[in-house]
Design a protein around this motif. Structure first.
Motif, PDB file in Angstrom:
ATOM      1  N   GLY A  28       0.977  -1.400   0.047  1.00 57.75           N
ATOM      2  CA  GLY A  28      -0.005   0.018   0.038  1.00 57.75           C
ATOM      3  C   GLY A  28       0.780   1.508  -0.120  1.00 57.75           C
ATOM      4  O   GLY A  28       0.365   2.314  -0.427  1.00 57.75           O
ATOM      5  N   ILE A  29       1.981   1.198   0.463  1.00 61.94           N
ATOM      6  CA  ILE A  29       2.894   2.291   0.387  1.00 61.94           C
ATOM      7  C   ILE A  29       3.956   2.368  -0.746  1.00 61.94           C
ATOM      8  O   ILE A  29       4.879   3.058  -0.878  1.00 61.94           O
ATOM      9  CB  ILE A  29       3.759   2.495   1.776  1.00 61.94           C
ATOM     10  N   GLY A  30       3.756   1.428  -1.381  1.00 61.14           N
ATOM     11  CA  GLY A  30       4.538   1.298  -2.865  1.00 61.14           C
ATOM     12  C   GLY A  30       5.786   0.418  -3.001  1.00 61.14           C
ATOM     13  O   GLY A  30       6.401   0.629  -3.744  1.00 61.14           O
ATOM     14  N   LEU A  31       6.083  -0.524  -2.109  1.00 59.17           N
ATOM     15  CA  LEU A  31       7.123  -1.343  -2.020  1.00 59.17           C
ATOM     16  C   LEU A  31       6.445  -2.881  -2.511  1.00 59.17           C
ATOM     17  O   LEU A  31       5.695  -3.426  -1.865  1.00 59.17           O
ATOM     18  CB  LEU A  31       7.610  -1.525  -0.546  1.00 59.17           C
ATOM     19  N   PRO A  32       7.147  -3.054  -3.956  1.00 61.87           N
ATOM     20  CA  PRO A  32       6.833  -4.589  -4.358  1.00 61.87           C
ATOM     21  C   PRO A  32       7.460  -5.667  -3.283  1.00 61.87           C
ATOM     22  O   PRO A  32       8.445  -5.695  -2.734  1.00 61.87           O
ATOM     23  CB  PRO A  32       7.507  -4.639  -5.621  1.00 61.87           C
ATOM     24  N   VAL A  33       6.292  -6.381  -2.865  1.00 65.62           N
ATOM     25  CA  VAL A  33       6.866  -7.461  -1.935  1.00 65.62           C
ATOM     26  C   VAL A  33       6.795  -8.877  -2.111  1.00 65.62           C
ATOM     27  O   VAL A  33       6.010  -9.032  -3.223  1.00 65.62           O
ATOM     28  CB  VAL A  33       6.004  -7.355  -0.615  1.00 65.62           C
ATOM     29  N   LEU A  34       7.349  -9.724  -1.530  1.00 65.85           N
ATOM     30  CA  LEU A  34       7.217 -11.309  -1.744  1.00 65.85           C
ATOM     31  C   LEU A  34       7.677 -12.123  -0.426  1.00 65.85           C
ATOM     32  O   LEU A  34       8.111 -11.274   0.477  1.00 65.85           O
ATOM     33  CB  LEU A  34       8.400 -11.580  -2.982  1.00 65.85           C
ATOM     34  N   PRO A  35       7.166 -13.169  -0.329  1.00 63.90           N
ATOM     35  CA  PRO A  35       7.429 -13.791   1.077  1.00 63.90           C
ATOM     36  C   PRO A  35       8.656 -14.735   0.782  1.00 63.90           C
ATOM     37  O   PRO A  35       9.075 -15.070  -0.129  1.00 63.90           O
ATOM     38  CB  PRO A  35       6.112 -14.885   0.908  1.00 63.90           C
ATOM     39  N   TRP A  75      12.947 -12.045  -6.687  1.00 65.94           N
ATOM     40  CA  TRP A  75      12.759 -10.708  -6.660  1.00 65.94           C
ATOM     41  C   TRP A  75      11.739 -10.418  -7.854  1.00 65.94           C
ATOM     42  O   TRP A  75      10.959  -9.396  -7.922  1.00 65.94           O
ATOM     43  CB  TRP A  75      14.010 -10.132  -7.080  1.00 65.94           C
ATOM     44  N   GLY A  76      11.684 -11.323  -9.114  1.00 62.54           N
ATOM     45  CA  GLY A  76      10.719 -11.040 -10.168  1.00 62.54           C
ATOM     46  C   GLY A  76       9.072 -11.351  -9.719  1.00 62.54           C
ATOM     47  O   GLY A  76       8.316 -10.862 -10.379  1.00 62.54           O
ATOM     48  N   ALA A  77       9.032 -11.888  -8.665  1.00 62.14           N
ATOM     49  CA  ALA A  77       7.714 -11.941  -8.087  1.00 62.14           C
ATOM     50  C   ALA A  77       7.073 -10.806  -7.641  1.00 62.14           C
ATOM     51  O   ALA A  77       5.996 -10.864  -6.981  1.00 62.14           O
ATOM     52  CB  ALA A  77       7.720 -13.211  -7.497  1.00 62.14           C
ATOM     53  N   ALA A  78       7.939 -10.016  -6.953  1.00 61.91           N
ATOM     54  CA  ALA A  78       7.379  -8.905  -5.978  1.00 61.91           C
ATOM     55  C   ALA A  78       6.310  -8.169  -6.621  1.00 61.91           C
ATOM     56  O   ALA A  78       6.628  -7.828  -7.906  1.00 61.91           O
ATOM     57  CB  ALA A  78       8.750  -7.981  -5.462  1.00 61.91           C
ATOM     58  N   THR A  79       5.555  -7.810  -5.983  1.00 60.57           N
ATOM     59  CA  THR A  79       4.292  -7.223  -6.589  1.00 60.57           C
ATOM     60  C   THR A  79       3.719  -6.140  -5.489  1.00 60.57           C
ATOM     61  O   THR A  79       3.892  -6.353  -4.302  1.00 60.57           O
ATOM     62  CB  THR A  79       3.198  -7.926  -7.268  1.00 60.57           C
TER      63      THR A  79
END
Length: 292
Positions: A28-35, A75-79
């Motif tokens: 929500g604050i603009g950081l692409p994330v992944l588990p 990292w390519g999955a971060a969204t």
């Protein structure tokens, strides 16, 4: 800045896994994330993507190398897409996740990962002040702007930006600074030299006194050169080279430079983080540029 623990007030998110709630807040604050799995590693690719069966190799320089709905490709999955983060393909990963990571380059950020006390001391003496996040053994220094990622740029120091991921450890403290040349040069490979040259200027017969300048002029020049290197806040490599070039231009041919003078210049450069090898390369390149 709010914190993801605020989310339990939303009954729709209260039942979600804690790491997923954190991920949704970061998205929500603009950081692409992944588990991340336990041990800070990304989840492995799904069967359709394993061994690049999905054809990801030609696209690995961009985020999202394929359209797989699972958290594949690190990292390519971060969204930042909440529908993807909460979708069924990610559900199993979140239920097993040991941490949340983000792709700094995807958010326009660079993280200097300092892994021990010595690295932190060096950063505080050399890098511009910025947002600092404590980690288990060190600190993350975060800057606005992207650059190439590279591990082991100095002992205990990695740079993570494009094509990389960083474990989320909290918002940190301090005002975030813009990326500067002094940070960018961390990933620049030092130039190679085919033949090593001595860094000591030989003292000719006659005591090494400059035939056209007084000893006071030489001392003043060396002191000014030391001050120029010490005062540099960015582009250290370039500053060291140009300073060496100026000193050699004034005194390199008349024989007044001694080992003590060059030692002072090298010491000033090493205090700013330069290696002995880079000093040697910079000195050799300056001599070559002047035809010495």
């Amino acid at each position: 800045m709010t914190h993801p623990t605020d989310f339990p007030r939303d009954p729709n998110r209260a039942a979600l896994p804690a790491h997923l709630r954190t991920a949704l807040w970061l998205a929500g604050i603009g950081l692409p994330v992944l588990p991340l799995r336990e041990g800070k590693e990304p989840f492995g690719n799904c069967p359709a993507c394993t061994r690049s069966a999905c054809g990801d190799r030609p696209h690995m320089k961009a985020a999202g190398p394929c359209r797989c709905p699972a958290p594949c490709h690190a990292w390519g999955a971060a969204t930042t897409d909440p529908d993807v983060l909460t979708g069924p393909a990610w559900a199993r990963a979140w239920s097993q996740a040991g941490a949340v990571a983000y792709h700094p380059g995807g958010a326009g950020l660079t993280v200097v990962d300092l892994d021990d006390t010595d690295a932190i001391v060096w950063a505080r003496q050399t890098l511009p002040a910025t947002t600092v996040v404590p980690t288990t053994r060190g600190e993350h220094w975060i800057y606005r702007g992207t650059m190439q990622s590279k591990n082991g740029v100095r002992p205990g120091i990695d740079v993570k930006s494009t094509m990389s991921y960083v474990r989320w450890r909290g918002p940190g403290a301090g005002t975030m600074a813009a990326l500067t040349d002094i940070v960018r040069t961390l990933v620049v490979k030092e130039p190679t030299v085919r033949q090593t040259h001595a860094v000591i200027v030989a003292v000719p017969a006659g005591g090494g006194q400059c035939p056209h300048r007084s000893p006071a002029y030489l001392e003043r020049g060396i002191a000014m050169a030391e001050q120029r290197i010490t005062a540099a806040t960015e582009a250290i490599h370039t500053t060291v080279y140009r300073t060496f070039l100026a000193v050699l231009s004034a005194h390199g041919r008349c024989g007044c430079l001694t080992e003590a003078h060059t030692g002072r210049l090298f010491t000033a450069a090493q205090i700013k983080g330069e290696s002995v090898r880079h000093c040697e390369v910079a000195w050799t390149n300056a001599r070559t540029a002047l035809g010495m």
